[in-house]
Design a protein around this motif. Structure first.
Motif, PDB file in Angstrom:
ATOM      1  N   VAL A 126      90.285  87.752  54.544  1.00 40.83           N
ATOM      2  CA  VAL A 126      90.610  87.273  53.370  1.00 40.83           C
ATOM      3  C   VAL A 126      91.998  87.588  52.567  1.00 40.83           C
ATOM      4  CG1 VAL A 126      90.342  86.995  50.655  1.00 40.83           C
ATOM      5  CG2 VAL A 126      87.634  87.094  52.163  1.00 40.83           C
ATOM      6  N   ILE A 134      91.295  81.101  52.711  1.00 36.52           N
ATOM      7  CA  ILE A 134      90.526  82.452  53.853  1.00 36.52           C
ATOM      8  C   ILE A 134      90.426  82.036  55.190  1.00 36.52           C
ATOM      9  CG2 ILE A 134      88.347  82.870  54.493  1.00 36.52           C
ATOM     10  CD1 ILE A 134      87.862  82.734  51.353  1.00 36.52           C
ATOM     11  N   GLU A 144      85.661  88.825  46.294  1.00 39.92           N
ATOM     12  CA  GLU A 144      86.008  89.586  47.020  1.00 39.92           C
ATOM     13  C   GLU A 144      85.516  90.607  47.925  1.00 39.92           C
ATOM     14  OE1 GLU A 144      90.807  90.702  47.364  1.00 39.92           O
ATOM     15  OE2 GLU A 144      90.083  91.008  45.562  1.00 39.92           O
TER      16      GLU A 144
END
Length: 343
Positions: free
Chosen positions: A281, A291, A269
């Motif tokens: 995201v 995503i 992340e």
């Protein structure tokens, strides 16, 4: 929900169906001579597996705090989804309700059984709009509502799950394939309160045994009895049963797997923040990310050229790709390839 009577939901032919019962699995023997099942007398795995999965159910009952008679074991959760639809949905007559987007196999098995598939569109945050749910759940006498939480392919947990269980007049199936990554309480805690509830879990994800194909359903004794009536008699092989029983003895296996995956999820992340082709995201409680990409088909193809396999969700979810968390080596290769793709 109104007063629950399972016989009003079950197909009439299923109520009348007599289950296959393995004589040897219903009785105890000390040193039996097994000449009853036409097996070969030679070989390491020459005998049929325990059709009741007794040892596995006993361990799961202790782990989950339920009775062994509230557990059914399937050849993966997919088999259990198929069986649940066959038990409750009359072909060409009944319908299922499922979230959209969600796990495609709910609709697949309904279609195989010639049942209508009603789709409940999620909002921009992939949440269920309660008013829409109340309206759609009454349409076409939907018999089953499949609720996936954390949801696949979106990754988010569904809030206020009990609302949907108590406000649906049919069977509610909570699919918890990714529950271990979320930190959420399981719907198993609601079983005593709601007799229309079935909770599905699997050993394919956090336990790391997708190849063994073992899933579990938790529900009332009545529902489990129905599942055991319609399932194949030896649906889970001996090797898979033995593997999962031994896994459950390893108290640290699950904890270690989840810890490593969550650490990698956090690392990924952070890396995604510096990649130009990534637009957004989405928040995740699972072992994967949804995503949004700048030109997802091109990004997908460029990853594929580097033999990085991902799940393209576009056009169903515009410009989105689902990517699951791998090992650090796999994740580093993913990040390096994505960084080379021009936005």
């Amino acid at each position: 929900m109104k007063e629950f009577n399972i016989n009003t939901l079950v197909r009439k032919n299923i109520i009348a169906l007599q289950p296959y019962i393995s004589f040897r699995d219903q009785n105890e023997f000390n040193a039996p001579v097994m000449l009853d099942a036409n097996e070969c007398p030679f070989g390491e795995f020459n005998r049929y597996p325990d059709s009741t999965q007794k040892k596995l159910k006993e361990k799961l009952a202790e782990l989950k705090g339920v009775s062994h008679s509230q557990i059914a074991i399937g050849n993966g959760s997919d088999e259990l989804i198929d069986l649940i639809i066959k038990i409750f949905c009359e072909p060409k007559k009944d319908a299922i309700l499922m979230m959209n987007p969600s796990f495609a196999m709910y609709g697949f098995y309904a279609a195989v059984n010639e049942n209508a598939v009603l789709k409940l569109d999620l909002d921009e945050n992939f949440e269920i709009v309660k008013d829409d749910f109340l309206k759609r759940s009454k349409e076409q006498q939907a018999k089953i509502f499949f609720l996936c939480s954390p949801n696949n392919p979106t990754g988010n947990s569904i809030r206020d799950i009990e609302f949907f269980v108590k406000n649906f007049d049919g069977i509610v199936v909570i699919d918890e394939a990714y529950i271990e990554f979320s930190g959420n309480n399981s719907g198993i805690e609601l079983l005593d309160k709601y007799p229309n509830l079935i909770v599905l879990q699997t050993f394919s994800k956090a336990w790391g045994t997708a190849g063994a194909r073992v899933g579990a359903a938790y529900a009332s004794e009545e529902i489990i009895r129905l599942i055991n009536t319609v399932k194949a008699p030896y649906n889970v092989n001996s090797l898979s049963q033995e593997l999962v029983v031994n896994l459950l003895d390893d108290k640290n296996r699950l904890k270690e797997n989840v810890k490593k995956i969550l650490e990698e999820r956090t690392w990924l992340e952070e890396q995604f923040k510096n990649i130009g082709c990534i637009v957004k995201v989405f928040p995740t409680d699972a072992n994967f990310f949804l995503i949004k990409m700048n030109n997802a088909p091109t990004v997908y193809q460029k990853m594929l050229e580097q033999e990085i396999l991902t799940s393209q969700r576009s056009p169903a979810i515009t410009d989105c790709i689902r990517i699951n968390v791998g090992s650090r080596e796999e994740n580093e290769k993913l990040v390096n390839v994505l960084k080379e793709i021009q936005p």
